[in-house]
Enzyme design. Structure first.
Site, PDB file in Angstrom:
ATOM      1  N   LYS A 195      -9.335   0.187  -4.115  1.00 20.09           N
ATOM      2  CA  LYS A 195     -10.001   1.348  -3.895  1.00 20.09           C
ATOM      3  C   LYS A 195     -11.312   1.123  -2.923  1.00 20.09           C
ATOM      4  CE  LYS A 195      -7.955   3.550  -7.905  1.00 20.09           C
ATOM      5  NZ  LYS A 195      -8.360   4.055  -9.277  1.00 20.09           N
ATOM      6  N   SER A 388      -9.273 -10.576   4.593  1.00 19.69           N
ATOM      7  CA  SER A 388      -8.146  -9.798   4.641  1.00 19.69           C
ATOM      8  C   SER A 388      -7.065 -10.244   5.771  1.00 19.69           C
ATOM      9  CB  SER A 388      -8.545  -8.321   5.152  1.00 19.69           C
ATOM     10  OG  SER A 388      -7.396  -7.529   4.744  1.00 19.69           O
TER      11      SER A 388
END
Length: 588
Positions: A195, A388
């Site tokens: 989130k 990432s």
């Protein structure tokens, strides 16, 4: 009248062609000028010299040979700015150079990531092992500048200066209000707990969970900074925290009183200190040699057949070749393939400085790392950022080396598509109509919101890619799926914590990574090569006469504010499924 318009048209076309030709030949002239200037003679360093280091420019991973990079159009000459690769290489060269007696750190404002500053600092500490001196001077020391200067034998400060020693903060940019004013709806598809990654698009401030995460992150990094300064300056850590919390070094006298600097000097007094150190007369000229000149001094490196390939991947990961600000999946994967197929390349070091980006482009690079690993050692060296997609391309390597201040992790996937229907209809008065042959023929259309069926398709793909990401990290790092999932979910980690939880193997810089790669390959004598091969600047100039120049001149004019323009450009490119740390973390 027809004749009149014919002449007008001919004049306009003629003017346009003349303008293009002028730009073309002017660009050729600039390229030729730079080419001549770059073919410099070898710099002969005189005995009893001092290496003069100034780092008041954006430090990139590699020295940029673009024809317009910092080009002074009025003096028709390039202002050479060295990349981190050349900075480290020349400090190492100076360490073994008998003509270099010491280093002068001429510091003020460092436009580099904390991890890069730390890597330079480590190189300076290694330089000092020879017994050579380092002295620093600054009219003002920013926090990063002071961290670098803290390795010095003597730190001098201007009488009217101060040391910015006030702790770290992280500032995130939130776009919810701007998107609402534009009537643009961000349609976000994410996996599970992931989130915090998309908070900037639907919140106006951090969630408590994200605030806690970032507080833990910067506290760990600040603890490392305090520890290293404490060791260098022999000041207790608690005392340093008090100096920081109470801003006790906000003037020159306070900086001296609390031991952050040694003396309050004007520039002439600093120069006198160097003369005393070098044992020369008070009116004798000091042989300062700048980094950019020292770069051209003779090197003792001998030719070696065996090679270690250092492959640089910097910027947002994109498909294709990319550009000077992005990591092109095709370009980097070709470089890895080239190194894999070269029998003289005994090991590969992939240098990553990336927030991630396209999931597909990341996978293209991942595949080449896996293939390379099957035939020779592959080591990843993380710079300021390897998060990432940046971690995705690193995870299959034999060894991963990070700096303590590296931002890594952010193992997660999200998709974002912007619905601009209200912007088009209500603000611009534009409407669209269409016919299509199947339900999903206009998938991704920004002129309408996603349907429930489309959201379901995207969600399924996001979940699949996240599952693939976790599985690849699990295999690459020899961790269970559950272990990876528990430290994933988009959470970021410092290099220190990443080592603790198994995401990286060692703490260190590029030199450490190269040494590990050479040891794994079983080679003692070797030379390093840098890939991808830098684009020939004349070719690049002819390929894009105006675009490259415009970008570079804008960056030069905006300086540190250029990052805000870049953020906006990156947001506009955030379409589809991303493996990217979606908020920019800047440690100030």
């Amino acid at each position: 009248m027809k004749q009149f318009f014919k002449y007008v048209l001919a004049t306009v076309v003629g003017f346009f062609l003349t303008f293009v030709l002028i730009i073309f030949f002017f660009s050729i002239f600039i390229a030729s000028t730079i080419s001549g200037l770059q073919e410099q003679q070898v710099t002969n360093v005189k005995p009893n010299s001092v290496l003069h280091i100034q780092l008041n420019y954006p430090i990139k991973e590699r020295t940029d040979d673009s024809p317009f990079e910092n080009f002074d159009i009025f003096n028709m000459e390039p202002q050479i700015t060295l990349g981190l690769d050349d900075i480290l290489k020349n400090i190492q060269k100076a360490k073994d150079d008998p003509n270099i007696q010491g280093i002068y750190l001429d510091l003020f404002y460092l436009r580099a990531g904390w991890a890069q500053v730390h890597e330079i600092r480590e190189a300076l500490l290694d330089f000092k092992t020879t017994g050579k001196f380092i002295k620093s001077y600054g009219e003002v020391y920013t926090q990063r500048a002071y961290y670098l200067a803290s390795v010095s034998d003597k730190i001098f400060l201007n009488p009217e200066g101060f040391v910015q020693f006030n702790g770290l903060n992280v500032e995130l940019t939130f776009y919810k209000g701007a998107l609402e004013k534009l009537d643009i709806e961000p349609q976000i598809i994410r996996h599970g707990k992931f989130k915090a990654a998309t908070e900037p698009y639907f919140l106006e401030k951090m969630s408590e969970a994200n605030r806690e995460q970032l507080n833990t992150f910067i506290s760990g990094i600040y603890g490392e900074i305090i520890k290293n300064i404490s060791s260098a300056r022999n000041i207790p850590e608690e005392e340093l925290r008090t100096i920081s919390n109470e801003l006790l070094a906000d003037n020159a006298n306070g900086a001296v009183q609390y031991g952050l600097v040694d003396s309050v000097y004007f520039k002439d007094q600093v120069l006198s200190s160097f003369r005393s150190e070098l044992k020369i007369g008070k009116n004798d000229k000091i042989n300062f040699v700048s980094l950019k000149k020292y770069r051209h001094s003779p090197s003792k490196e001998s030719y070696q057949k065996n090679k270690i390939a250092v492959i640089y991947g910097s910027g947002t990961i994109v498909s294709g070749d990319g550009d000077r600000e992005s990591l092109g999946g095709d370009r980097v994967s070709k470089a890895i393939r080239k190194a894999r197929l070269d029998s003289n390349v005994k090991a590969i070091v992939l240098r990553v400085n990336s927030p991630g980006g396209s999931s597909i482009a990341s996978d293209v690079i991942w595949r080449e790392i896996v293939l390379a690993k099957d035939v020779k050692p592959v080591v990843v060296s993380m710079s300021s950022l390897a998060a990432s997609g940046g971690y995705y391309i690193a995870c299959p390597a034999d060894k991963i080396v990070a700096q303590p201040f590296t931002i890594t992790g952010s193992i997660g996937v999200f998709g974002i598509l912007f619905n601009a229907q209200k912007l088009y209809n209500d603000k611009l008065g534009i409407t669209f109509d269409q016919v299509k042959t199947s339900e999903f023929a206009d998938l991704g259309n920004t002129a309408r919101p996603l349907t429930e069926a489309e959201i379901g398709k995207f969600q399924k793909e996001v979940d699949r890619i996240y599952d693939s990401f976790v599985n690849k990290v699990s295999k690459g790092r020899d961790l269970s799926y559950a272990e990876v999932d528990s430290i994933a979910q988009g959470r970021i980690w410092s290099g220190i914590d990443a080592k603790r939880i198994g995401l990286v193997d060692e703490l260190g810089g590029l030199e450490t990574s190269i040494n590990i790669a050479a040891e794994m390959a079983g080679v003692e004598k070797y030379r390093t090569i840098s890939l991808p091969k830098k684009r020939d600047f004349k070719e690049e100039l002819l390929k894009n006469i105006l675009g490259e120049a415009k970008a570079l001149f804008i960056e030069e004019e905006l300086e540190e504010y250029y990052s805000y323009l870049k953020k906006l450009k990156d947001i506009l490119k955030l379409e589809g499924i991303q493996m990217r740390i979606p908020f920019d973390i800047e440690l100030k």
